[in-house]
Scaffold this active site. Sequence first.
Site, PDB file in Angstrom:
ATOM      1  N   CYS A   2     105.916 145.592  87.075  1.00 38.49           N
ATOM      2  CA  CYS A   2     107.129 145.138  87.886  1.00 38.49           C
ATOM      3  C   CYS A   2     106.731 143.715  88.476  1.00 38.49           C
ATOM      4  O   CYS A   2     105.696 143.506  88.685  1.00 38.49           O
ATOM      5  CB  CYS A   2     107.394 146.172  89.165  1.00 38.49           C
ATOM      6  SG  CYS A   2     107.721 147.715  88.664  1.00 38.49           S
ATOM      7  N   ARG A  27     104.566 139.847  82.134  1.00 37.39           N
ATOM      8  CA  ARG A  27     103.780 140.993  82.527  1.00 37.39           C
ATOM      9  C   ARG A  27     104.253 142.455  82.156  1.00 37.39           C
ATOM     10  O   ARG A  27     103.332 143.453  82.182  1.00 37.39           O
ATOM     11  CB  ARG A  27     104.291 140.957  84.065  1.00 37.39           C
ATOM     12  CG  ARG A  27     103.747 139.929  84.926  1.00 37.39           C
ATOM     13  CD  ARG A  27     104.363 139.760  86.356  1.00 37.39           C
ATOM     14  NE  ARG A  27     103.895 140.818  87.118  1.00 37.39           N
ATOM     15  CZ  ARG A  27     102.725 140.617  87.886  1.00 37.39           C
ATOM     16  NH1 ARG A  27     102.324 139.378  88.151  1.00 37.39           N
ATOM     17  NH2 ARG A  27     102.871 141.475  88.896  1.00 37.39           N
ATOM     18  N   TRP A  74     109.001 147.922  85.601  1.00 38.66           N
ATOM     19  CA  TRP A  74     107.999 148.873  84.340  1.00 38.66           C
ATOM     20  C   TRP A  74     108.097 150.291  84.834  1.00 38.66           C
ATOM     21  O   TRP A  74     107.469 150.741  85.958  1.00 38.66           O
ATOM     22  CB  TRP A  74     106.555 148.011  84.207  1.00 38.66           C
ATOM     23  CG  TRP A  74     105.823 148.525  83.249  1.00 38.66           C
ATOM     24  CD1 TRP A  74     105.874 148.221  81.872  1.00 38.66           C
ATOM     25  CD2 TRP A  74     104.720 149.699  83.495  1.00 38.66           C
ATOM     26  NE1 TRP A  74     104.916 148.960  81.077  1.00 38.66           N
ATOM     27  CE2 TRP A  74     104.118 149.828  82.001  1.00 38.66           C
ATOM     28  CE3 TRP A  74     104.395 150.351  84.354  1.00 38.66           C
ATOM     29  CZ2 TRP A  74     103.046 150.638  81.836  1.00 38.66           C
ATOM     30  CZ3 TRP A  74     103.086 151.473  83.955  1.00 38.66           C
ATOM     31  CH2 TRP A  74     102.784 151.657  82.785  1.00 38.66           C
ATOM     32  N   ASN A  98     107.628 146.619  94.075  1.00 33.42           N
ATOM     33  CA  ASN A  98     106.341 146.836  93.027  1.00 33.42           C
ATOM     34  C   ASN A  98     105.262 147.756  93.669  1.00 33.42           C
ATOM     35  O   ASN A  98     105.158 147.824  94.977  1.00 33.42           O
ATOM     36  CB  ASN A  98     105.585 145.579  92.851  1.00 33.42           C
ATOM     37  CG  ASN A  98     106.503 144.435  92.218  1.00 33.42           C
ATOM     38  OD1 ASN A  98     107.696 144.861  91.701  1.00 33.42           O
ATOM     39  ND2 ASN A  98     105.829 143.441  91.845  1.00 33.42           N
ATOM     40  N   GLY A  99     104.889 148.668  92.883  1.00 33.42           N
ATOM     41  CA  GLY A  99     103.682 149.633  93.360  1.00 33.42           C
ATOM     42  C   GLY A  99     104.095 151.065  93.113  1.00 33.42           C
ATOM     43  O   GLY A  99     105.156 151.205  92.788  1.00 33.42           O
ATOM     44  N   GLU A 474      87.114 146.642  70.841  1.00 27.51           N
ATOM     45  CA  GLU A 474      88.154 145.442  70.971  1.00 27.51           C
ATOM     46  C   GLU A 474      89.344 145.436  69.739  1.00 27.51           C
ATOM     47  O   GLU A 474      90.431 145.280  70.031  1.00 27.51           O
ATOM     48  CB  GLU A 474      87.552 144.407  71.527  1.00 27.51           C
ATOM     49  CG  GLU A 474      88.491 143.074  71.800  1.00 27.51           C
ATOM     50  CD  GLU A 474      89.391 143.306  72.936  1.00 27.51           C
ATOM     51  OE1 GLU A 474      89.459 144.268  73.682  1.00 27.51           O
ATOM     52  OE2 GLU A 474      90.481 142.342  73.018  1.00 27.51           O
ATOM     53  N   LYS A 478      93.134 146.196  70.168  1.00 27.40           N
ATOM     54  CA  LYS A 478      94.220 145.307  69.792  1.00 27.40           C
ATOM     55  C   LYS A 478      95.131 145.551  68.753  1.00 27.40           C
ATOM     56  O   LYS A 478      96.405 145.326  68.956  1.00 27.40           O
ATOM     57  CB  LYS A 478      93.312 143.918  69.353  1.00 27.40           C
ATOM     58  CG  LYS A 478      93.907 142.555  69.553  1.00 27.40           C
ATOM     59  CD  LYS A 478      93.431 141.817  70.873  1.00 27.40           C
ATOM     60  CE  LYS A 478      93.661 142.875  72.189  1.00 27.40           C
ATOM     61  NZ  LYS A 478      93.021 142.634  73.391  1.00 27.40           N
ATOM     62  N   GLU A 481      97.421 148.131  70.302  1.00 24.99           N
ATOM     63  CA  GLU A 481      98.387 147.699  71.490  1.00 24.99           C
ATOM     64  C   GLU A 481      99.662 146.964  70.530  1.00 24.99           C
ATOM     65  O   GLU A 481     100.692 147.250  71.004  1.00 24.99           O
ATOM     66  CB  GLU A 481      97.622 146.366  71.826  1.00 24.99           C
ATOM     67  CG  GLU A 481      96.945 146.803  73.491  1.00 24.99           C
ATOM     68  CD  GLU A 481      96.519 145.543  73.817  1.00 24.99           C
ATOM     69  OE1 GLU A 481      95.550 144.864  73.465  1.00 24.99           O
ATOM     70  OE2 GLU A 481      97.102 145.371  75.181  1.00 24.99           O
ATOM     71  N   HIS A 497      78.651 161.784  63.329  1.00 31.83           N
ATOM     72  CA  HIS A 497      78.577 162.665  64.566  1.00 31.83           C
ATOM     73  C   HIS A 497      79.990 163.125  64.631  1.00 31.83           C
ATOM     74  O   HIS A 497      80.343 163.836  65.668  1.00 31.83           O
ATOM     75  CB  HIS A 497      77.924 162.135  65.615  1.00 31.83           C
ATOM     76  CG  HIS A 497      76.524 161.646  65.584  1.00 31.83           C
ATOM     77  ND1 HIS A 497      75.394 162.682  65.267  1.00 31.83           N
ATOM     78  CD2 HIS A 497      75.980 160.523  65.278  1.00 31.83           C
ATOM     79  CE1 HIS A 497      74.421 162.142  65.156  1.00 31.83           C
ATOM     80  NE2 HIS A 497      74.487 160.662  64.969  1.00 31.83           N
ATOM     81  N   LYS A 597     101.231 143.404  81.280  1.00 34.67           N
ATOM     82  CA  LYS A 597     100.185 142.417  81.241  1.00 34.67           C
ATOM     83  C   LYS A 597      99.301 142.629  82.663  1.00 34.67           C
ATOM     84  O   LYS A 597      98.020 142.543  82.526  1.00 34.67           O
ATOM     85  CB  LYS A 597     100.779 141.029  81.408  1.00 34.67           C
ATOM     86  CG  LYS A 597      99.755 139.948  81.287  1.00 34.67           C
ATOM     87  CD  LYS A 597      99.246 139.633  80.028  1.00 34.67           C
ATOM     88  CE  LYS A 597      98.201 138.834  80.107  1.00 34.67           C
ATOM     89  NZ  LYS A 597      97.184 139.081  78.697  1.00 34.67           N
TER      90      LYS A 597
END
Length: 602
Positions: A2, A27, A74, A98-99, A474, A478, A481, A497, A597
């Site tokens: 947010c 964001r 968000w 926000n929060g 990573e 990526k 995402e 395994h 973000k």
Amino acid sequence: MCGIVGIVGRKNCIKEIISGLYALEYRGYDSSGLALIKNNKFEFSKNIGKISNLEKGVKKNKLSGNIVIAHTRWATHGRPSINNSHPFIKQNCALVHNGIIENYEDLIKYHSINKKNLKSDTDSEVIAEIYNKLLNHFNNPIEAIKSLNKKILGSFSFAFLVLGTKSIYVSRRGSPLVLGLGDDFNSVSSDALGLPDNTKEIIYLEENDIAQINESTISVFDHNSKSIKRERHKFIPKKGFKIKGNYKHFMEKEIFHQPISIEDTILNFADKKRKTVYLPKTNIKFNDFSNIILIACGTAYHSCMVAKYWLEAMTNLNVSIDIASEYRYRKSKISKRSLGVVVSQSGETMDTLKCLKKFKQKKIPTISIVNVLNSSISRLSDFILPTLAGPEIGVASTKAFTSQLSVLALFVLNIQQENGAINKLYFNSIFKIHDSINKILKKNDDYKKIAQTLADTKSIFYIGRGVMYPIALEGALKLKEITYKHCEGYAAGELKHGPLALIEKNIPVIVLAPSDENFLKLLSNIQEVKARGGRIIMITDKDGAKKAKKFCDHIIIIPKTNFFTSPIIYSLPIQLIAYYLAIFIGTDVDQPRNLAKSVTVE
Ligand code: AGP
């Protein structure tokens, strides 16, 4: 996540408000809205989806005003919808938040809020209801906020409009807010990037601060509503961050910016001629520590994983690393001779911030490696090592990651330097990263071709050993995402395994394979994959290619690296593969679904 923008000025500020919302777009959000006071009445507009939808609505309804608050949401409580989007308007107040309000259900009961008055599924609307009641009770917006904040469990930054006033009232706890001072306006935002470009000075609000923003004055109060002074800083607009230039996406721009961002970061801390690392002055003496604890989330955590390999091989320190959302709640012992290091691009990640607070409570020295200076994490830590990546807009972190690795590399060399024995080979090699990366970027067509071969597969695997293991993770992160494809990263030796059960005909396995001491072991692992029909895509150097050619379906050759430079240099291929695959699939590269973000909730 947010975002908040608010402006009180002499003139209509809708244009600046919308531009502030666009600046916060990076964001991540799913809906947006704004509210203003006109003739002592609220007017508002909300919409789901892109900010351009809100902009159309604002134009259509001819909204204009000089006291405006706005929000990008968000979703946390309740799906993305117009009803759930902010601002929430009650009789005398409008709120953006926000929060997360953890005790909102208790608050509904305790304040006997009629559930029929709640039109959304959000925790935020409950706050608007209570604040409205408190306004009636106190008849003083600041006292009402003071009382409100005492009732809340959780994190928040609030911006309120109150009828009968010409002010925006704000407060924060655990979620950032910055105030902007201009010539004929004052403003507020959850991120300095959201402030108008002609802002002159900024004030970072501290925990539990309350503020009243008028056209020509800003007053700040502590949690007891006592007037206080907060330091003013010069505002430097981040010119150019909103422009994609010749690039199609911010992510592409950020990938291609890496030769510069890595070099900026390295040259900031290292002198090639004098063969010396210069970290900013600190009274932290690395010899005083026996342990280093590195904490972060997501991509930043992967940089900590790499650092653990480096620190263990190159120093005598014990190194522990953890994901912030786990470490926060673990009952681990923290010895007095520990150094706490947190890594974060945004400097606002809630779980990472809480771990930093945990270190502070244990009274151990703390260092933050952050990209956004003046963020909550940078302000709370004892010492900052900035990554000079510049603003990173794409939700998928690219240049911030390689800058984190660059800072961590110099951090390790600095410890060696203090101990009197810097590794010259590694030190010299960091200045060659720039050329290697440029070579990789010039051959970006290689990655387009590989990406095309991945477009129809249901699953993809990344494998690597040693310092390539975090890069495999990573690479998978990526790819997930921004392409929404199932992709897993594994330590190559771990395949047998369990994950090997998933390998079937033509499943692509991307192998990160610098020709180092792990290479022969890695060759055995790829044969295990090959034997089960998997398709091997190897990224390696010339020597590796010679040895592995016969086992691979595709090989991409990149410049030779070493233990120290390979994590940084091999990051480029994994980013390019994810980016070009997302282009083929047609996903929203810069704002992938469901992601934000800056993750300011727990
Ligand atoms: C990376 O591509 C992600 N979007 C995400 O994992 C990110 O690295 C994580 O949320 C941590 O963010 P920070 O660096 O801002 O703390």
